[in-house]
Write a protein that holds these residues in place. Structure first.
Motif, PDB file in Angstrom:
ATOM      1  N   TRP A 103       0.832  -1.211   0.000  1.00  0.00           N
ATOM      2  CA  TRP A 103       0.000   0.000   0.000  1.00  0.00           C
ATOM      3  C   TRP A 103       0.860   1.252   0.000  1.00  0.00           C
ATOM      4  CZ3 TRP A 103      -2.232  -4.360   2.024  1.00  0.00           C
ATOM      5  CH2 TRP A 103      -3.570  -4.596   1.676  1.00  0.00           C
ATOM      6  N   ASP A 104       0.398   2.243  -0.743  1.00  0.00           N
ATOM      7  CA  ASP A 104       0.928   3.601  -0.706  1.00  0.00           C
ATOM      8  C   ASP A 104       0.203   4.330   0.425  1.00  0.00           C
ATOM      9  OD1 ASP A 104       2.776   5.250  -1.857  1.00  0.00           O
ATOM     10  OD2 ASP A 104       1.812   5.310  -3.812  1.00  0.00           O
ATOM     11  N   CYS A 105       0.951   4.856   1.366  1.00  0.00           N
ATOM     12  CA  CYS A 105       0.319   5.367   2.588  1.00  0.00           C
ATOM     13  C   CYS A 105       0.495   6.862   2.825  1.00  0.00           C
ATOM     14  CB  CYS A 105       0.878   4.624   3.809  1.00  0.00           C
ATOM     15  SG  CYS A 105       0.811   2.837   3.645  1.00  0.00           S
ATOM     16  N   HIS A 106       1.525   7.456   2.222  1.00  0.00           N
ATOM     17  CA  HIS A 106       1.769   8.884   2.451  1.00  0.00           C
ATOM     18  C   HIS A 106       1.012   9.724   1.427  1.00  0.00           C
ATOM     19  CE1 HIS A 106       5.762   7.301   4.153  1.00  0.00           C
ATOM     20  NE2 HIS A 106       5.073   7.757   5.178  1.00  0.00           N
ATOM     21  N   GLY A 107       1.081  11.033   1.603  1.00  0.00           N
ATOM     22  CA  GLY A 107       0.635  11.917   0.547  1.00  0.00           C
ATOM     23  C   GLY A 107      -0.625  12.703   0.821  1.00  0.00           C
ATOM     24  N   THR A 167       4.370   1.698   2.677  1.00  0.00           N
ATOM     25  CA  THR A 167       5.375   2.758   2.535  1.00  0.00           C
ATOM     26  C   THR A 167       5.559   3.556   3.821  1.00  0.00           C
ATOM     27  OG1 THR A 167       3.740   4.318   1.643  1.00  0.00           O
ATOM     28  CG2 THR A 167       4.974   2.987   0.052  1.00  0.00           C
ATOM     29  N   MET A 168       4.647   3.376   4.785  1.00  0.00           N
ATOM     30  CA  MET A 168       4.803   4.100   6.059  1.00  0.00           C
ATOM     31  C   MET A 168       5.420   3.236   7.150  1.00  0.00           C
ATOM     32  SD  MET A 168       0.884   4.400   7.428  1.00  0.00           S
ATOM     33  CE  MET A 168      -0.092   2.960   7.876  1.00  0.00           C
ATOM     34  N   ASP A 169       5.775   1.966   6.843  1.00  0.00           N
ATOM     35  CA  ASP A 169       6.538   1.189   7.815  1.00  0.00           C
ATOM     36  C   ASP A 169       7.866   1.885   8.066  1.00  0.00           C
ATOM     37  OD1 ASP A 169       4.639  -0.744   8.146  1.00  0.00           O
ATOM     38  OD2 ASP A 169       5.547  -2.168   6.754  1.00  0.00           O
ATOM     39  N   PHE A 170       8.388   1.737   9.273  1.00  0.00           N
ATOM     40  CA  PHE A 170       9.633   2.424   9.625  1.00  0.00           C
ATOM     41  C   PHE A 170      10.772   2.048   8.681  1.00  0.00           C
ATOM     42  CE2 PHE A 170       8.614   3.213  14.431  1.00  0.00           C
ATOM     43  CZ  PHE A 170       7.530   3.999  14.035  1.00  0.00           C
ATOM     44  N   HIS A 171      10.893   0.751   8.382  1.00  0.00           N
ATOM     45  CA  HIS A 171      11.986   0.346   7.490  1.00  0.00           C
ATOM     46  C   HIS A 171      11.790   0.955   6.099  1.00  0.00           C
ATOM     47  CE1 HIS A 171      15.118  -1.922   5.531  1.00  0.00           C
ATOM     48  NE2 HIS A 171      14.248  -2.417   4.672  1.00  0.00           N
ATOM     49  N   ALA A 576       9.827   8.157  10.239  1.00  0.00           N
ATOM     50  CA  ALA A 576      10.156   9.474   9.685  1.00  0.00           C
ATOM     51  C   ALA A 576       9.656  10.620  10.549  1.00  0.00           C
ATOM     52  CB  ALA A 576       9.583   9.598   8.269  1.00  0.00           C
ATOM     53  N   ASP A 577       8.751  10.344  11.493  1.00  0.00           N
ATOM     54  CA  ASP A 577       8.260  11.414  12.378  1.00  0.00           C
ATOM     55  C   ASP A 577       9.390  12.063  13.157  1.00  0.00           C
ATOM     56  OD1 ASP A 577       5.754  10.799  11.517  1.00  0.00           O
ATOM     57  OD2 ASP A 577       5.022  10.000  13.421  1.00  0.00           O
ATOM     58  N   VAL A 578      10.454  11.297  13.374  1.00  0.00           N
ATOM     59  CA  VAL A 578      11.546  11.814  14.203  1.00  0.00           C
ATOM     60  C   VAL A 578      12.198  13.041  13.567  1.00  0.00           C
ATOM     61  CG1 VAL A 578      13.369  10.383  13.167  1.00  0.00           C
ATOM     62  CG2 VAL A 578      13.540  11.066  15.577  1.00  0.00           C
ATOM     63  N   TRP A 608       5.296   9.671  -5.445  1.00  0.00           N
ATOM     64  CA  TRP A 608       5.764   8.796  -6.527  1.00  0.00           C
ATOM     65  C   TRP A 608       7.212   8.366  -6.274  1.00  0.00           C
ATOM     66  CZ3 TRP A 608       2.414   6.512  -9.469  1.00  0.00           C
ATOM     67  CH2 TRP A 608       1.170   7.120  -9.708  1.00  0.00           C
ATOM     68  N   PHE A 609       7.955   9.147  -5.513  1.00  0.00           N
ATOM     69  CA  PHE A 609       9.295   8.695  -5.130  1.00  0.00           C
ATOM     70  C   PHE A 609       9.170   7.562  -4.112  1.00  0.00           C
ATOM     71  CE2 PHE A 609      13.395   8.619  -3.055  1.00  0.00           C
ATOM     72  CZ  PHE A 609      14.277   8.836  -4.106  1.00  0.00           C
ATOM     73  N   ASP A 610       8.191   7.662  -3.214  1.00  0.00           N
ATOM     74  CA  ASP A 610       7.931   6.553  -2.281  1.00  0.00           C
ATOM     75  C   ASP A 610       7.688   5.253  -3.043  1.00  0.00           C
ATOM     76  OD1 ASP A 610       7.841   8.664  -0.471  1.00  0.00           O
ATOM     77  OD2 ASP A 610       6.079   7.917   0.576  1.00  0.00           O
ATOM     78  N   SER A 611       6.683   5.278  -3.921  1.00  0.00           N
ATOM     79  CA  SER A 611       6.319   4.053  -4.627  1.00  0.00           C
ATOM     80  C   SER A 611       7.391   3.654  -5.626  1.00  0.00           C
ATOM     81  CB  SER A 611       4.963   4.219  -5.328  1.00  0.00           C
ATOM     82  OG  SER A 611       4.979   5.301  -6.231  1.00  0.00           O
TER      83      SER A 611
END
Length: 998
Positions: A103-107, A167-171, A576-578, A608-611
């Motif tokens: 899943w694409d999760c950000h944006g 895409t929002m998993d920490f790794h 990435a919240d950090v 699109w850079f995420d995916s």
């Protein structure tokens, strides 16, 4: 055996006939029963058990991530079903076919939903801690992932649903940041100020893949730019070298110069709000492309802004249209104006000297050559605002035009802009603001407005807010796709563009092949990649810039592998919240550099850079990834040539030197039955769940298999009824097979060489199909595979083989070689059809498999396609039986005439005479039991001349049939009419049935 009514006055042998028995019902009941099979697969762990099969070559379809923000639509269903068919068929052909859904999760879409919730509560996003806001976005995505996962599984899609990628998993966030920092370190990343597609409503830049085009009504204006100088200007020498002029124009006389000084160059635009940002006027440099002329206005009418006798310069091909727009009688050509003359003109901005302008526009406007200028519309001149269009920007870059910063992120003019300060171009609700009308009014006041109107045209909109977009000059972060990269990965080129184009040409296969040119042309002509977004929910651009440095300075960006490693480690542990936690800059820079000298960048990456980076954290990093970090296949809709295929290609070429995939498969869009785009407002949408509730998921899957996915696919009630009918016909074939295999014992099997020719012909057809099915599945031709299997099942089997063999199956004694051979073939048919069709009809073939495999851990989806003995192929036999079937067609048609005339009720009442001219065909017919094949009680085959009254079929020459009634009595068991009926121990039987009764 005939299906007419037996003689009830004779003995009743119904209990002695071997009628089919099966638990496989006629009515499928898929909507109610499919969830049970899903639960069973999960219980027995089908996907995990497939991974336990060792020694198999991997095949990896990498899932393009859907967006986690809503219920599935029919396009999602099409996409995921196609992927499932690929994975299942590759697995059954001997691969280890892995499928990790993601899943694409950000944006922006998720961020926008949270903002809507805030607005409904009267809250302002900017007043909330950014980390808290991001947590709400994460929670929103998590909720929809759970919903969509269940909806995808309900379609029968297999995969590692227990451990998908997000895409929002920490790794994942750590890897995305690491991939971005590769661009930072290899020199591809830069900050530039250039016009990008901008959403005033969402206050962010958008990539081309995030833009959709809708009809929009725009203001259109024709504007005078007065000539204020005739003679060489600061650009003249450079301009003249560009002009494509076969004959250099002579120096203009003073009278000509005086005439030009009285003229205006007229431009046309559909964006009046860009006029305050004008810095040049462009013309076409080719004499062969556009001719220009000096015109005089003749006969201005009421309501016209034109003035009688005024002089205008426009393209000659546009004169009539311009006159019409300006409501004048005519534009009279005074003389031609050459491109060289145009290059020597200097114009005034239409707002020069306007009251209240405060000198803002009191500068010269040069005439510049631009290949993008045409005379297809407008005036043959293009007003050039370098901050608000890519062509304009490129021209400005070429000639050093100044950029403007008049438009704010919310789509309003800067507050201190004279005359227009603070006015909105696009309002927060997406509607037009007052800026266009204000500019038009000021043009009229300044005497610069020549004509105005409105035009309906295709215009860019945000695919999320659906609001119109503008081009806006902003500082953004870019990936340079033509900048040489020194990273040791230059086997396919030194720049991102070179690597991408060579990958497309040399490394990637495309299905359909047209996808290759489509992706190639898009990458060949695209600009640098805008990586930055001015939003909150995403992976940040993990870089630091030196305070006071300019983007062109070599030390502007902090490039330090030690800093990068700390960022990645922090993201792995905390996400990435950090990045947004107070003090993070000091934490990662301390003891390495002076943190006070650097500013932290807070833009987020284009999703699109995420995916596009998923190949790195899914294919490369996961245990169920691939050894080389490459996918065998990416599969998405045709829109992804400018979306995921595109961004994945650019991202991988920038960080690993080549495409991340070996194959690309594209499918079309879904339309309604009339071929119209689906729309909620039109009420023509088809939701996957609606189809599943009415028909079952297998019908939806069959719709996919019956369709040519390489073009747009239609779906609707009538189409689905047709699909359901095809399903019923195929189900009946499977039911016949299962029913007649009741009690089958492997000891019954007969070797192929000992079978009757009819069974050997069926084996030959299976051998042919085995090659065709494997070839079709390997080429992802699901339509071709299903059509071949469906035709075989309904024509070769139901209409021929089953029809002929019903009599032997029902009435032959159990030990008869004919019946045993038939049941052996049915067993073979069962094993092949269920497995061949399992990738398409996942539930139905599981049901059929479980009817004969009672093991609690059994599943059709754990099986492979069985090997087919080479000696089943028998071309001479196939050729012979093709002739036999052709003659059978003539006999069947002749009997149908008699049946329609009510001369007979069933074919067993006939004993026709068949006249055949061809000796080879005649010999073939005499070598088989042709009465059995034609389902008649008797038949005579002869080479005698055919009588005139014989029945013929024009498409089968040389064959004629004379109808005759069968002689004898009807057997009360098999219903054949034979002379010996009544002469055996069992009353009313023929010899075959008497012997079967013992």
């Amino acid at each position: 055996m005939c299906a007419d009514t037996p003689d009830t006055t004779g003995p009743d042998y119904r209990d002695t006939v071997f009628l089919p028995e099966t638990e496989f019902p006629m009515r499928a009941g898929l909507p109610q029963r499919e969830p049970g099979w899903l639960a069973r697969w999960e219980k027995i762990g089908v996907y995990d058990r497939l991974r336990e099969k060792t020694g198999r070559k991997p095949f990896t379809l990498h899932d393009g991530p859907p967006y986690a923000n809503g219920h599935l639509h029919i396009g999602h269903a099409l996409n995921k079903i196609l992927k499932d068919m690929v994975v299942r068929s590759q697995q059954m052909m001997g691969h280890d076919a892995r499928y990790v859904p993601g899943w694409d999760c950000h944006g922006l879409p998720i961020e926008w939903k949270i903002e809507e919730q805030y607005r409904a509560k009267g809250l302002n996003k900017d007043d909330v801690d950014v980390v808290a806001f991001r947590q709400e976005c994460r929670k929103f995505a998590e909720g929809w992932i759970d919903i969509q996962r269940d909806e995808f599984k309900r379609l029968g899609v297999t995969g590692n649903w227990a451990d998908p990628y997000l895409t929002m998993d920490f790794h994942a966030e750590a890897v995305i940041a690491a991939e971005f920092m590769k661009l930072l370190m290899n020199g591809t990343l830069y900050q530039g100020s250039k016009p990008v597609m901008w959403s005033p409503v969402e206050k962010t830049a958008l990539a081309e893949a995030e833009v959709e085009y809708h009809d929009h009504t725009s203001h259109t204006i024709w504007v005078r730019f007065p000539v204020v100088k005739v003679g060489a200007n600061e650009f003249a020498d450079a301009v003249k070298q560009i002009i494509i002029d076969p004959v250099e124009a002579e120096a203009a006389s003073q009278s000509v110069k005086d005439e030009l000084l009285q003229a205006s160059v007229v431009i046309w635009t559909t964006t009046p709000w860009t006029i305050p940002q004008n810095r040049a006027v462009a013309f076409n440099p080719s004499y062969a492309s556009v001719d220009y002329g000096l015109y005089q206005v003749v006969g201005s009418n009421d309501g016209s802004n034109a003035k009688d006798g005024e002089l205008l310069i426009i393209a000659k091909s546009r004169a009539d249209d311009v006159a019409s727009a300006a409501k004048i009688d005519a534009l009279e050509l005074r003389r031609d104006v050459s491109q060289v003359e145009l290059a020597n003109l200097t114009l005034a901005h239409p707002f020069r000297g306007v009251e209240g302008g405060a000198g803002e526009w009191d500068f010269d406007v040069p005439m510049l050559p631009g290949d993008h200028v045409t005379d297809d519309a407008g005036t043959g001149f293009v007003h050039t605002a370098p901050s608000h269009g890519d062509d304009d920007y490129q021209l400005g870059l070429k000639f050093g035009l100044p950029m403007t910063y008049n438009v704010e992120p919310d789509g309003s003019y800067r507050a201190d802009l004279p005359l227009f300060g603070g006015q909105a171009i696009i309002q927060p609700d997406g509607k037009e603001g007052p800026a266009n009308v204000s500019v038009i009014k000021q043009l009229a006041y300044a005497g610069a407005l020549f004509a105005k109107g409105k035009i309906k045209h295709s215009y860019p909109h945000s695919w999320r807010s659906k609001a119109p977009l503008i081009y806006r000059n902003t500082p953004q972060w870019f990936a340079a796709i033509d900048r040489p990269i020194e990273d040791g990965q230059g086997a396919y080129g030194d720049t991102i563009r070179e690597r991408a184009l060579r990958s497309i040409s040399e490394l990637v296969s495309f299905t359909p092949p047209s996808g290759k040119n489509r992706l190639y042309s898009m990458i060949e002509g695209r600009p640098d990649w805008v990586l930055s977004r001015q939003r909150a929910w995403g992976v940040p651009l993990t870089c630091f810039v030196k305070k006071g440095a300019r983007p062109t300075d070599p030390d502007f960006l902090l490039r330090d592998d030690r800093v990068n490693a700390r960022i990645v480690a922090a993201f792995e542990a905390e996400g990435a919240d950090v990045w947004y936690v107070q003090g993070f800059k000091d934490r990662v820079l301390s003891d390495l550099v002076d943190s006070s000298e650097y500013e932290q960048v807070f833009d987020v990456l284009d999703v699109w850079f995420d995916s596009g980076s998923t190949h790195a954290f899914v294919l490369r990093d996961r245990p169920d990834g691939t050894a080389d970090g490459l996918a065998d296949l990416y599969l998405e809709g045709t829109d992804q040539h400018r979306g995921w295929f595109h961004s994945s290609m650019l991202q991988a070429c920038g960080t690993r030197g080549r495409a991340p995939y070996r194959g690309v498969l594209t499918h079309g869009f879904t339309l309604d039955e009339k071929g119209m785009k689906m729309s909620k407002s039109l009420g023509n949408t088809v939701a996957p769940q609606q189809v599943i509730d009415e028909y079952g998921a297998d019908i939806l899957r069959l719709w996919v298999a019956l369709s040519d996915y390489t073009v747009d696919l239609r779906i609707g009630k009538e189409i689905l009824k047709g699909v359901a009918d095809s399903y019923r016909r195929l189900r009946n074939t499977m039911r016949f097979i299962l029913g007649n295999l009741d009690g089958f014992d492997p000891a019954e099997r007969v070797a192929a060489a000992e079978m009757p020719e009819l069974e050997q012909w069926v084996l030959h057809r299976l051998a042919e199909l085995d090659a065709e099915v494997r070839k079709g599945y390997a080429a992802y031709d699901f339509q071709g595979v299903f059509q071949k299997l469906f035709t075989f099942a309904t024509t070769d089997l139901s209409a021929v083989y089953f029809d002929i063999r019903k009599d032997a199956l029902y009435c032959d004694p159990p030990g008869s070689i004919r019946r045993r051979a038939c049941r052996t073939v049915l067993d073979i048919l069962y094993h092949r059809l269920t497995v061949w069709l399992a990738p398409i009809l996942v539930f139905t073939m599981e049901e059929a498999w479980l009817c004969r495999n009672a093991d609690e851990a059994a599943s059709i989806h754990l099986e492979d396609f069985p090997d087919t003995p080479a000696d089943w192929l028998n071309e001479p036999l196939a050729a012979k039986w093709a002739q036999v079937r052709q003659v059978r067609r003539v006999v069947t048609a002749a009997l149908e005439v008699q049946r329609t005339a009510k001369v007979i009720g069933a074919s067993l009442e006939a004993a026709p005479v068949v006249h055949v001219q061809d000796k080879a065909v005649l010999a073939a017919l005499k070598s088989v039991d042709f009465a059995e094949i034609c389902i008649t009680s008797d038949i005579q085959v002869t080479g005698d001349p055919e009588p005139a009254e014989a029945f013929r079929l024009p498409e089968v020459p040389g064959v004629a049939v004379v109808f005759e009634l069968a002689e004898g009595e009807k057997c009360q068991r098999c219903w054949q009419i034979l002379p010996d009926v009544g002469s055996h121990a069992h009353a009313g039987t023929c010899k075959r049935c008497n012997d079967a009764l013992g």
